[in-house]
Design a protein around this motif. Structure first.
Motif, short mmCIF file in Angstrom:
data_model
loop_
_atom_site.label_atom_id
_atom_site.label_comp_id
_atom_site.label_asym_id
_atom_site.label_seq_id
_atom_site.Cartn_x
_atom_site.Cartn_y
_atom_site.Cartn_z
N ALA A 94 0.84 -1.21 0.00
CA ALA A 94 0.00 0.00 0.00
C ALA A 94 0.86 1.25 0.00
O ALA A 94 0.52 2.25 -0.65
N THR A 95 2.00 1.21 0.67
CA THR A 95 2.88 2.38 0.74
C THR A 95 3.57 2.68 -0.59
O THR A 95 4.15 3.75 -0.76
N ASP A 96 3.51 1.74 -1.55
CA ASP A 96 4.09 1.96 -2.88
C ASP A 96 3.17 2.76 -3.80
O ASP A 96 3.61 3.24 -4.85
N ALA A 97 1.90 2.86 -3.45
CA ALA A 97 0.91 3.48 -4.35
C ALA A 97 1.32 4.86 -4.84
O ALA A 97 1.20 5.14 -6.05
N PRO A 98 1.80 5.78 -3.99
CA PRO A 98 2.19 7.10 -4.53
C PRO A 98 3.31 7.02 -5.59
O PRO A 98 3.25 7.73 -6.60
N ALA A 99 4.29 6.14 -5.39
CA ALA A 99 5.37 6.02 -6.37
C ALA A 99 4.86 5.41 -7.67
O ALA A 99 5.24 5.83 -8.77
N ILE A 100 3.97 4.43 -7.57
CA ILE A 100 3.39 3.80 -8.75
C ILE A 100 2.55 4.82 -9.51
O ILE A 100 2.66 4.95 -10.74
N ALA A 101 1.72 5.55 -8.80
CA ALA A 101 0.86 6.57 -9.43
C ALA A 101 1.71 7.66 -10.08
O ALA A 101 1.35 8.17 -11.16
N ALA A 102 2.83 8.01 -9.48
CA ALA A 102 3.71 9.02 -10.08
C ALA A 102 4.27 8.54 -11.41
O ALA A 102 4.36 9.32 -12.36
N ILE A 103 4.63 7.26 -11.51
CA ILE A 103 5.13 6.71 -12.77
C ILE A 103 4.04 6.82 -13.83
O ILE A 103 4.29 7.26 -14.96
N LEU A 104 2.83 6.43 -13.48
CA LEU A 104 1.70 6.51 -14.41
C LEU A 104 1.42 7.96 -14.82
O LEU A 104 1.30 8.27 -16.01
N SER A 105 1.35 8.85 -13.85
CA SER A 105 1.06 10.26 -14.14
C SER A 105 2.17 10.93 -14.94
O SER A 105 1.89 11.72 -15.85
N ASP A 106 3.40 10.61 -14.62
CA ASP A 106 4.52 11.19 -15.36
C ASP A 106 4.49 10.75 -16.82
O ASP A 106 4.76 11.55 -17.73
N TRP A 107 4.13 9.48 -17.06
CA TRP A 107 4.02 9.00 -18.44
C TRP A 107 2.96 9.81 -19.19
O TRP A 107 3.18 10.23 -20.32
N THR A 108 1.83 10.03 -18.55
CA THR A 108 0.76 10.82 -19.18
C THR A 108 1.26 12.22 -19.51
O THR A 108 1.05 12.74 -20.61
N ASP A 109 1.96 12.84 -18.56
CA ASP A 109 2.44 14.21 -18.77
C ASP A 109 3.50 14.31 -19.87
O ASP A 109 3.56 15.32 -20.57
N GLU A 110 4.31 13.27 -20.04
CA GLU A 110 5.39 13.34 -21.04
C GLU A 110 4.96 12.83 -22.42
O GLU A 110 5.73 12.96 -23.38
N THR A 111 3.77 12.28 -22.53
CA THR A 111 3.31 11.71 -23.79
C THR A 111 2.43 12.72 -24.51
O THR A 111 1.31 13.01 -24.07
N GLN A 112 2.93 13.25 -25.62
CA GLN A 112 2.26 14.35 -26.31
C GLN A 112 0.93 13.98 -26.93
O GLN A 112 0.05 14.83 -27.05
N TRP A 113 0.75 12.74 -27.33
CA TRP A 113 -0.46 12.37 -28.06
C TRP A 113 -1.63 11.99 -27.16
O TRP A 113 -2.71 11.69 -27.65
N ILE A 114 -1.44 12.01 -25.85
CA ILE A 114 -2.55 11.67 -24.96
C ILE A 114 -2.87 12.85 -24.06
O ILE A 114 -1.98 13.49 -23.51
N ALA A 115 -4.14 13.15 -23.96
CA ALA A 115 -4.57 14.25 -23.08
C ALA A 115 -4.74 13.73 -21.66
O ALA A 115 -5.08 12.56 -21.46
N ARG A 116 -4.53 14.60 -20.71
CA ARG A 116 -4.78 14.22 -19.32
C ARG A 116 -6.28 14.26 -19.10
O ARG A 116 -6.90 15.31 -19.19
N ILE A 117 -6.86 13.10 -18.82
CA ILE A 117 -8.30 13.04 -18.58
C ILE A 117 -8.62 12.71 -17.11
O ILE A 117 -9.75 12.87 -16.68
N HIS A 118 -7.59 12.24 -16.38
CA HIS A 118 -7.77 11.95 -14.95
C HIS A 118 -6.75 12.79 -14.18
O HIS A 118 -5.61 12.92 -14.60
#
Length: 149
Positions: free
Chosen positions: A12-36
């Motif tokens: 459970a304590t890993d969730a913030p680090a996992i979510a950061a990897i997911l969110s960072d990918w969204t932010d660095e990927t130009q062809w996908i809009a942030r929807i969440h």
């Protein structure tokens, strides 16, 4: 040379680090809009971890990648930008295939690095859609891997 990543069940304590990897990918990927929002992505990851679906890759105690899997379905696979191309994703995928006759997943048609990765690892395209079934409404591809007999 980088040390190999250690794989293990997410806590459970890993969730913030996992979510950061997911969110960072969204932010660095130009062809996908942030929807969440990042908060929504964290809630999503917390749910995946609580279900026991997530395996993480750690290097020097830090989460550098994760794979979420529900039975034969890969729900998500992401590697932190600084750890890509170093075997982290391959190790996670190899772990996911253990004891399985097949695995399946969806990826976006625009995600050419992911498509090449999955194809290199024996996944075969079995379907394409216009994106009506995913949150981003982007065209996607269904891939399957089957163990050779």
């Amino acid at each position: 040379m980088r040390r190999p990543a250690r794989l293990g069940r997410a806590r459970a304590t890993d969730a913030p680090a996992i979510a950061a990897i997911l969110s960072d990918w969204t932010d660095e990927t130009q062809w996908i809009a942030r929807i969440h929002s990042r908060e929504a992505e964290l809630a999503f990851v917390r749910d995946l971890v609580a279900r026991g679906w997530v395996t993480v890759a750690r290097r020097e105690g830090r989460v550098v990648g994760f794979l979420a899997q529900n039975a034969d379905e890969v729900v998500a696979l992401h590697v932190a930008a600084g750890a890509r191309g170093q075997g982290v994703g391959a190790a996670l995928l190899c772990r996911a295939r253990r004891g399985r006759a097949r695995l399946a997943l969806w990826t976006y048609q625009f995600n050419t690095p992911a498509r090449a990765f999955y194809e290199r690892h024996g996944f075969v395209e079995v379907a394409r859609t216009g994106g009506a079934g995913n949150d981003a409404k982007l065209p996607d591809i269904r891939y399957e891997w089957r163990r050779r007999r």
